[in-house]
Structure formats: structure tokens, C-alpha cells
Design a protein around this motif. Structure first.
Motif, mmCIF file in Angstrom:
data_model
loop_
_atom_site.group_PDB
_atom_site.id
_atom_site.type_symbol
_atom_site.label_atom_id
_atom_site.label_comp_id
_atom_site.label_asym_id
_atom_site.label_seq_id
_atom_site.Cartn_x
_atom_site.Cartn_y
_atom_site.Cartn_z
ATOM 1 N N LEU A 44 -5.852 9.885 4.534
ATOM 2 C CA LEU A 44 -5.216 8.568 4.428
ATOM 3 C C LEU A 44 -6.252 7.474 4.238
ATOM 4 C CD1 LEU A 44 -2.682 6.827 4.487
ATOM 5 C CD2 LEU A 44 -2.886 6.731 6.959
ATOM 6 N N GLN A 45 -7.274 7.498 5.035
ATOM 7 C CA GLN A 45 -8.287 6.454 4.935
ATOM 8 C C GLN A 45 -8.962 6.501 3.563
ATOM 9 O OE1 GLN A 45 -11.187 6.534 8.060
ATOM 10 N NE2 GLN A 45 -11.858 4.453 7.664
ATOM 11 N N GLU A 46 -9.254 7.676 3.070
ATOM 12 C CA GLU A 46 -9.882 7.814 1.754
ATOM 13 C C GLU A 46 -8.949 7.314 0.657
ATOM 14 O OE1 GLU A 46 -9.630 10.352 3.974
ATOM 15 O OE2 GLU A 46 -11.709 10.489 4.653
ATOM 16 N N ALA A 47 -7.671 7.634 0.789
ATOM 17 C CA ALA A 47 -6.698 7.185 -0.207
ATOM 18 C C ALA A 47 -6.573 5.666 -0.198
ATOM 19 C CB ALA A 47 -5.339 7.830 0.052
ATOM 20 N N LEU A 48 -6.619 5.057 0.988
ATOM 21 C CA LEU A 48 -6.561 3.596 1.079
ATOM 22 C C LEU A 48 -7.804 2.948 0.467
ATOM 23 C CD1 LEU A 48 -5.040 3.115 4.641
ATOM 24 C CD2 LEU A 48 -4.006 2.425 2.478
ATOM 25 N N LYS A 49 -8.959 3.553 0.686
ATOM 26 C CA LYS A 49 -10.197 3.014 0.097
ATOM 27 C C LYS A 49 -10.143 3.091 -1.432
ATOM 28 C CE LYS A 49 -12.446 1.981 3.835
ATOM 29 N NZ LYS A 49 -12.654 0.610 4.195
ATOM 30 N N GLU A 50 -9.642 4.209 -1.969
ATOM 31 C CA GLU A 50 -9.492 4.341 -3.426
ATOM 32 C C GLU A 50 -8.517 3.297 -3.962
ATOM 33 O OE1 GLU A 50 -8.508 8.109 -5.229
ATOM 34 O OE2 GLU A 50 -9.887 9.145 -3.870
ATOM 35 N N LEU A 51 -7.419 3.125 -3.236
ATOM 36 C CA LEU A 51 -6.405 2.164 -3.643
ATOM 37 C C LEU A 51 -6.956 0.745 -3.583
ATOM 38 C CD1 LEU A 51 -3.434 2.176 -4.514
ATOM 39 C CD2 LEU A 51 -2.828 1.806 -2.138
ATOM 40 N N GLU A 52 -7.785 0.474 -2.600
ATOM 41 C CA GLU A 52 -8.392 -0.851 -2.463
ATOM 42 C C GLU A 52 -9.282 -1.169 -3.665
ATOM 43 O OE1 GLU A 52 -11.491 -3.096 0.561
ATOM 44 O OE2 GLU A 52 -10.435 -1.307 1.245
ATOM 45 N N ALA B 257 0.828 -1.216 0.000
ATOM 46 C CA ALA B 257 0.000 0.000 0.000
ATOM 47 C C ALA B 257 0.857 1.258 0.000
ATOM 48 C CB ALA B 257 -0.935 -0.007 1.194
ATOM 49 N N SER B 258 1.937 1.253 0.769
ATOM 50 C CA SER B 258 2.769 2.457 0.838
ATOM 51 C C SER B 258 3.449 2.757 -0.491
ATOM 52 C CB SER B 258 3.802 2.333 1.958
ATOM 53 O OG SER B 258 4.691 1.278 1.688
ATOM 54 N N LYS B 259 3.716 1.729 -1.270
ATOM 55 C CA LYS B 259 4.314 1.943 -2.593
ATOM 56 C C LYS B 259 3.300 2.505 -3.584
ATOM 57 C CE LYS B 259 8.314 -0.587 -2.213
ATOM 58 N NZ LYS B 259 9.593 -0.044 -2.407
ATOM 59 N N LEU B 260 2.041 2.118 -3.417
ATOM 60 C CA LEU B 260 1.012 2.494 -4.379
ATOM 61 C C LEU B 260 0.228 3.744 -3.994
ATOM 62 C CD1 LEU B 260 -0.407 -1.071 -5.075
ATOM 63 C CD2 LEU B 260 1.106 0.256 -6.546
#
Length: 178
Positions: free
Chosen positions: A131-139, A111-114
Motif C-alpha cells: 500500500l505504501q509503495e502504491a501510494l508513493k507511485e501514485l503521488e 487516492a482510493s479511486k486512483l
């Protein structure tokens, strides 16, 4: 005009008389010694200040400080750069610390790479937003970042297919995780 000339001449004569009085005045030896001691003390104080200034500004003994404004401006610029670097490092540490909160949900190495860090902000008070929003988008884009668990209820099922494992390994290798 003659009265004005007389006044100017009289003022010049008064100034000359004062200068003659000072020139003719004799000072005592004790007074001269006291003046010399005072001058010596001022020179020593000035030298101490110069030494301390050189230490603060990281100047060598042979460096010229005649253009003190330039030296001080350069010092202030370097100090500002150093402060900004430290601030950025602190913000990066706060970001990583906040990211660690999601260790049980996401593969943080991947996740940190992407992650798109431009969407994540660290405020001056230390709060991390986005951060949480970015992780959800990445997911949504890369479901591989979600850690597999039994309570995951099928969102990212465990695949035993060797082909999928091989693709995942290639993906990780491409990202430099191996």
C-alpha cells in the motif's frame, strides 16, 4: 465328478432344510411387536435425519433428494462461493482500514479511486503489503493526492490561482468525487 455332484446336492439339501425351518418357525406376538416397534423407531429416526438434512441444505419438502451426491456437491460449491465472498469483503475492509492510516497525508477519496489495487496484497493473517509503495507511485503521477499542510515544505505548494482550482474541480468531477 460324481463326488463333487454329491457334495453340491448335499449343500443344496442343507440350504433347503434351513429355509424350511425358518418358514415353519412361529414367532411370539411380543417378539413381533418388539420388531415392529424397532422398525418404527428406525423409520422415525431416518425421517428426522432427512428433515435435518433438508434444513441444512436449504431444500424444500417437495424437492427430490434421490441424487444426494449432486445436492451435496451443489451445497458445497455454494458454501465455498459464500466463504470466498466473505473473505474478499474482509480483505477489502482490512485494506480500507490500512488506507485510513494515511488520512493525514493523502486525500484518501481521490487516492482510493486512483490506486492500482493489483499491487496491494492482503495476506491471510491480515497484513497489508504494497500500500505504501502504491501510494508513493501514485503521488509521483498525481501530486494532487497529497494533502496540503504547512509542514509540507513546498512539495505541493498551495496555489491560489482560480484556473488551477477549476481544473482540480474538473478532475475531481471526472473521477466522480462530487
Amino acid at each position: 465328478m460324481s463326488e463333487q455332484n454329491l457334495n453340491n446336492n448335499q449343500n443344496l439339501n442343507d440350504d433347503n432344510n434351513k429355509n424350511e425351518q425358518i418358514e415353519n418357525k412361529v414367532f411370539s406376538e411380543d417378539y413381533v411387536k418388539a420388531l415392529r416397534g424397532e422398525a418404527k423407531q428406525h423409520r422415525l429416526t431416518a425421517k428426522n435425519y432427512e428433515t435435518k438434512l433438508r434444513q441444512i441444505l436449504n431444500l424444500k419438502d417437495d424437492e427430490d433428494v434421490t441424487d444426494l451426491d449432486t445436492v451435496i456437491n451443489n451445497y458445497q460449491e455454494n458454501l465455498t462461493k459464500a466463504q470466498n465472498e466473505v473473505l474478499n469483503k474482509a480483505k477489502e475492509l482490512l485494506y480500507k482500514t490500512e488506507l485510513q492510516k494515511y488520512d493525514n497525508q493523502y486525500n484518501l477519496k481521490l487516492a482510493s479511486k486512483l490506486l492500482d489495487k493489483t499491487k496491494i496484497e492482503v495476506a491471510d493473517d491480515g497484513t497489508v503489503t504494497g500500500l505504501q509503495e502504491a501510494l508513493k507511485e501514485l503521488e509521483k503521477e498525481y501530486p494532487e493526492i497529497v494533502k496540503n499542510s504547512q509542514s509540507n515544505s513546498g512539495a505541493n505548494p498551495v496555489l491560489d490561482d482560480k484556473k488551477t482550482d477549476k481544473q482540480e474541480n474538473l478532475f475531481k468531477k471526472a473521477l466522480g468525487l462530487f
